[in-house]
Design a protein around this motif. Structure first.
Motif, short mmCIF file in Angstrom:
data_model
loop_
_atom_site.label_atom_id
_atom_site.label_comp_id
_atom_site.label_asym_id
_atom_site.label_seq_id
_atom_site.Cartn_x
_atom_site.Cartn_y
_atom_site.Cartn_z
N ALA A 272 3.07 1.70 -20.57
CA ALA A 272 3.40 1.74 -19.14
C ALA A 272 2.17 2.09 -18.31
O ALA A 272 1.93 1.49 -17.25
N SER A 273 1.36 3.03 -18.78
CA SER A 273 0.14 3.41 -18.05
C SER A 273 -0.85 2.26 -17.99
O SER A 273 -1.46 2.01 -16.95
N ILE A 274 -1.00 1.55 -19.10
CA ILE A 274 -1.92 0.41 -19.13
C ILE A 274 -1.42 -0.70 -18.20
O ILE A 274 -2.21 -1.30 -17.46
N VAL A 275 -0.12 -0.97 -18.21
CA VAL A 275 0.43 -2.00 -17.33
C VAL A 275 0.17 -1.62 -15.87
O VAL A 275 -0.23 -2.46 -15.06
N PHE A 276 0.38 -0.36 -15.54
CA PHE A 276 0.14 0.06 -14.16
C PHE A 276 -1.34 -0.11 -13.79
O PHE A 276 -1.65 -0.66 -12.73
N MET A 277 -2.23 0.35 -14.64
CA MET A 277 -3.66 0.32 -14.32
C MET A 277 -4.23 -1.10 -14.30
O MET A 277 -5.13 -1.39 -13.51
N VAL A 278 -3.71 -1.98 -15.14
CA VAL A 278 -4.29 -3.33 -15.27
C VAL A 278 -3.59 -4.33 -14.34
O VAL A 278 -4.24 -5.26 -13.85
N ASP A 279 -2.31 -4.15 -14.08
CA ASP A 279 -1.58 -5.14 -13.30
C ASP A 279 -1.20 -4.63 -11.91
O ASP A 279 -1.50 -5.28 -10.91
N VAL A 280 -0.55 -3.50 -11.83
CA VAL A 280 0.00 -3.03 -10.56
C VAL A 280 -1.09 -2.50 -9.64
O VAL A 280 -1.15 -2.87 -8.46
N ARG A 281 -1.96 -1.66 -10.14
CA ARG A 281 -2.99 -1.06 -9.28
C ARG A 281 -3.90 -2.10 -8.62
O ARG A 281 -4.15 -2.01 -7.41
N PRO A 282 -4.42 -3.10 -9.35
CA PRO A 282 -5.23 -4.12 -8.65
C PRO A 282 -4.43 -4.88 -7.59
O PRO A 282 -4.97 -5.21 -6.53
N ALA A 283 -3.16 -5.15 -7.85
CA ALA A 283 -2.33 -5.84 -6.85
C ALA A 283 -2.14 -4.96 -5.62
O ALA A 283 -2.18 -5.45 -4.49
N LEU A 284 -1.96 -3.67 -5.82
CA LEU A 284 -1.81 -2.75 -4.70
C LEU A 284 -3.10 -2.66 -3.90
O LEU A 284 -3.08 -2.63 -2.67
N LYS A 285 -4.23 -2.62 -4.59
CA LYS A 285 -5.52 -2.57 -3.89
C LYS A 285 -5.75 -3.84 -3.08
O LYS A 285 -6.26 -3.78 -1.97
N GLN A 286 -5.39 -4.97 -3.62
CA GLN A 286 -5.58 -6.24 -2.93
C GLN A 286 -4.72 -6.30 -1.67
O GLN A 286 -5.18 -6.73 -0.62
N VAL A 287 -3.49 -5.87 -1.77
CA VAL A 287 -2.57 -5.90 -0.64
C VAL A 287 -2.97 -4.87 0.42
O VAL A 287 -2.86 -5.12 1.61
N SER A 288 -3.48 -3.72 -0.04
CA SER A 288 -3.85 -2.65 0.88
C SER A 288 -5.20 -2.88 1.55
O SER A 288 -5.61 -2.10 2.39
N GLY A 289 -5.92 -3.91 1.13
CA GLY A 289 -7.21 -4.19 1.74
C GLY A 289 -8.39 -3.61 1.00
O GLY A 289 -9.51 -3.70 1.46
N GLY A 290 -8.18 -3.02 -0.13
CA GLY A 290 -9.28 -2.48 -0.92
C GLY A 290 -9.76 -3.49 -1.93
O GLY A 290 -9.27 -4.61 -2.02
N GLY A 291 -10.75 -3.13 -2.68
CA GLY A 291 -11.23 -3.98 -3.75
C GLY A 291 -12.38 -4.86 -3.34
O GLY A 291 -12.90 -4.79 -2.24
#
Length: 114
Positions: A74-93
């Protein structure tokens, strides 16, 4: 003797690394905005906070290997999939630049070896 060294040396380090990853993922999930999860079409913030919070508790207190591995996934899925998507939507990255030329490198403009 080799197994004793493995049990006393490597396994605690792996457990600590899994705990550190779970805590890091939990903090990132906590800091992200709720609307970013919906915009990225991921599960809700509450869902990820519960999953990652249970992972932290299991890693810190229980130490049950099966649950630790499930939490690691679950931690790996969050860090590899969810977090980059959140950063992209939030304007980061990296995809969004605040200015400068397209030829700018990490240390300034690239002049092609001139």
């Amino acid at each position: 003797m080799l197994m004793n060294g493995f049990d006393n040396g490597v396994l605690p380090l792996l457990g600590f690394a899994m705990l550190a990853l779970a805590v890091l993922a939990f903090v990132f999930a906590l800091l992200a905005r709720e609307d970013a999860y919906r915009a990225a079409e991921k599960q809700t913030k509450t869902f990820w906070l519960v999953i990652l919070g249970v992972t932290v508790v299991v890693d810190f207190f229980l130490g049950m290997l099966f649950l630790q591995i499930a939490g690691l996934v679950a931690s790996i899925v969050f860090m590899v999939d969810v977090r980059p998507a959140l950063k992209q939507v939030s304007g980061g990255g990296r995809g969004r630049r605040s200015g400068g030329s397209s030829s700018d490198g990490p240390y300034g403009p690239y002049n092609g070896g001139r």
